[in-house]
Write a protein that holds these residues in place. Sequence first.
Motif, PDB file in Angstrom:
ATOM      1  N   LYS A 179       0.816  -1.215   0.000  1.00  0.00           N
ATOM      2  CA  LYS A 179       0.000   0.000   0.000  1.00  0.00           C
ATOM      3  C   LYS A 179       0.850   1.265   0.000  1.00  0.00           C
ATOM      4  CE  LYS A 179      -4.100  -1.999   2.153  1.00  0.00           C
ATOM      5  NZ  LYS A 179      -5.060  -1.919   3.283  1.00  0.00           N
ATOM      6  N   GLN A 180       2.101   1.172   0.432  1.00  0.00           N
ATOM      7  CA  GLN A 180       2.957   2.350   0.435  1.00  0.00           C
ATOM      8  C   GLN A 180       3.955   2.335  -0.723  1.00  0.00           C
ATOM      9  OE1 GLN A 180       4.544   1.890   4.406  1.00  0.00           O
ATOM     10  NE2 GLN A 180       6.416   0.911   3.688  1.00  0.00           N
ATOM     11  N   CYS A 181       3.743   1.423  -1.688  1.00  0.00           N
ATOM     12  CA  CYS A 181       4.619   1.325  -2.853  1.00  0.00           C
ATOM     13  C   CYS A 181       3.818   1.683  -4.112  1.00  0.00           C
ATOM     14  CB  CYS A 181       5.194  -0.076  -3.000  1.00  0.00           C
ATOM     15  SG  CYS A 181       6.186  -0.622  -1.583  1.00  0.00           S
ATOM     16  N   ALA A 182       4.355   2.613  -4.926  1.00  0.00           N
ATOM     17  CA  ALA A 182       3.703   2.960  -6.189  1.00  0.00           C
ATOM     18  C   ALA A 182       3.933   1.863  -7.223  1.00  0.00           C
ATOM     19  CB  ALA A 182       4.232   4.296  -6.702  1.00  0.00           C
ATOM     20  N   THR A 183       5.183   1.446  -7.381  1.00  0.00           N
ATOM     21  CA  THR A 183       5.547   0.322  -8.244  1.00  0.00           C
ATOM     22  C   THR A 183       6.693  -0.431  -7.580  1.00  0.00           C
ATOM     23  OG1 THR A 183       7.182   1.593  -9.515  1.00  0.00           O
ATOM     24  CG2 THR A 183       4.905   1.543 -10.365  1.00  0.00           C
ATOM     25  N   GLY A 228       6.558   7.216 -14.737  1.00  0.00           N
ATOM     26  CA  GLY A 228       6.168   7.919 -13.524  1.00  0.00           C
ATOM     27  C   GLY A 228       7.303   8.085 -12.547  1.00  0.00           C
ATOM     28  N   ALA A 229       8.457   7.473 -12.824  1.00  0.00           N
ATOM     29  CA  ALA A 229       9.616   7.585 -11.930  1.00  0.00           C
ATOM     30  C   ALA A 229      10.807   8.144 -12.712  1.00  0.00           C
ATOM     31  CB  ALA A 229       9.957   6.225 -11.325  1.00  0.00           C
ATOM     32  N   VAL A 343      12.728   8.736 -19.746  1.00  0.00           N
ATOM     33  CA  VAL A 343      11.425   8.094 -19.654  1.00  0.00           C
ATOM     34  C   VAL A 343      10.491   8.540 -20.766  1.00  0.00           C
ATOM     35  CG1 VAL A 343       9.422   7.752 -18.161  1.00  0.00           C
ATOM     36  CG2 VAL A 343      11.703   7.880 -17.189  1.00  0.00           C
ATOM     37  N   GLY A 344      10.626   9.790 -21.205  1.00  0.00           N
ATOM     38  CA  GLY A 344       9.712  10.274 -22.212  1.00  0.00           C
ATOM     39  C   GLY A 344       9.916   9.669 -23.575  1.00  0.00           C
TER      40      GLY A 344
END
Length: 368
Positions: A179-183, A228-229, A343-344
């Motif tokens: 729950k506290q991890c985005a990925t 996202g990172a 990333v883009g």
Amino acid sequence: MAKLPKPLRSFAIKPATHPKPALPLHRRIPQAHPAAEQPLRSREPTPEEVIKKAWSYRPRLSDIHRLSEEESKSAQHQAKLRRWRQWPMFGIGTVAFGMGMYGVMLWTSLTRDADVKDLPDDLSDRFDREAEGYDEKVDTSEMLLFLTSKRKKLTAMAKGHVLEVAVGTGRNIPYYKTKQCATVTLLDSSGPMLAVAKRKWIDTHKEYFSRVFFKQQSAIDPITPPYGAQNGYDTVIQTMGLCSTPEPVKLLQNLEASTNENGQILLLEHGKSHYEWLNNMLDKTAPAHADEHGCWWNKDIGKIVEESGLEVVDIKRYNFGTTWWLQLKPRKGMRQGQVETVVGEQPPAAQYAPESPVTQKPFWWLWK
């Protein structure tokens, strides 16, 4: 003329009346107004009242049945005592036997002559070979060295976009607080071990599978963060990985380049001890151990971290100094000028697609 006698006056006989039975206590209607009692019925006891009530039911010494001298000396009571004493002694004997056998195996491993020459730099094939039975081999060592609690504490610190390198068979996976991890990105150079880690993740965090990525690659090569990172991972974890790479300093610097400037790098490693006598045994047996398990257990972890240039936030050592707990911080500006992974340049769908599970670089094989 004679008068007739008057007829007797008749009186109506009333049937016998019996007192009306009273209603049972549980059916009596309260005389007070319902509105007056409503607050009393809806009131919940306070925690103090609950504690006092529970405390009032506690057993007291007066409730204990004390045997008389004759009862305590009876054959039945003595037989019962003997039966109860057998179980603790059996348990103590089993533990002592297990530790004794493990001590003999450890001493044999540390004192046998090493007959290994010209080991290759890449020992990853050892991990491919041991992938399926790796957990069973490591369980005993980690239990005796109390490493499970340290793994749990370390992994619970992961937050945001998380990268775990040298994930192996995923021994840290059950301790992730998803729950506290985005990925979460799980990386290893051994395909068979990474496949075991993927199965373990499905068993423990199936609902979170859409945001976990499996990468089979060396941690020395540039690592692409997920969509996202772009600023790097918030948390990077590695447990028992420096022992299995031929370039540990370069590996740490690559992890630093993959980490957000405000992120954290968490390591749980094993290497040289506080004591020279133990280091001598580790040095003597390191080649044979590496040839069998792909792990050099005599590396100087402190020196490696110092040469990497990372900032040390916290460091602890356990098990005669052979177990290292390290919390590191990347230097400012290390991500600037890093060519690789913009990333883009990739569409979000391509970056989110999980890679097929493959393998990892080693973990460790501690004390055999």
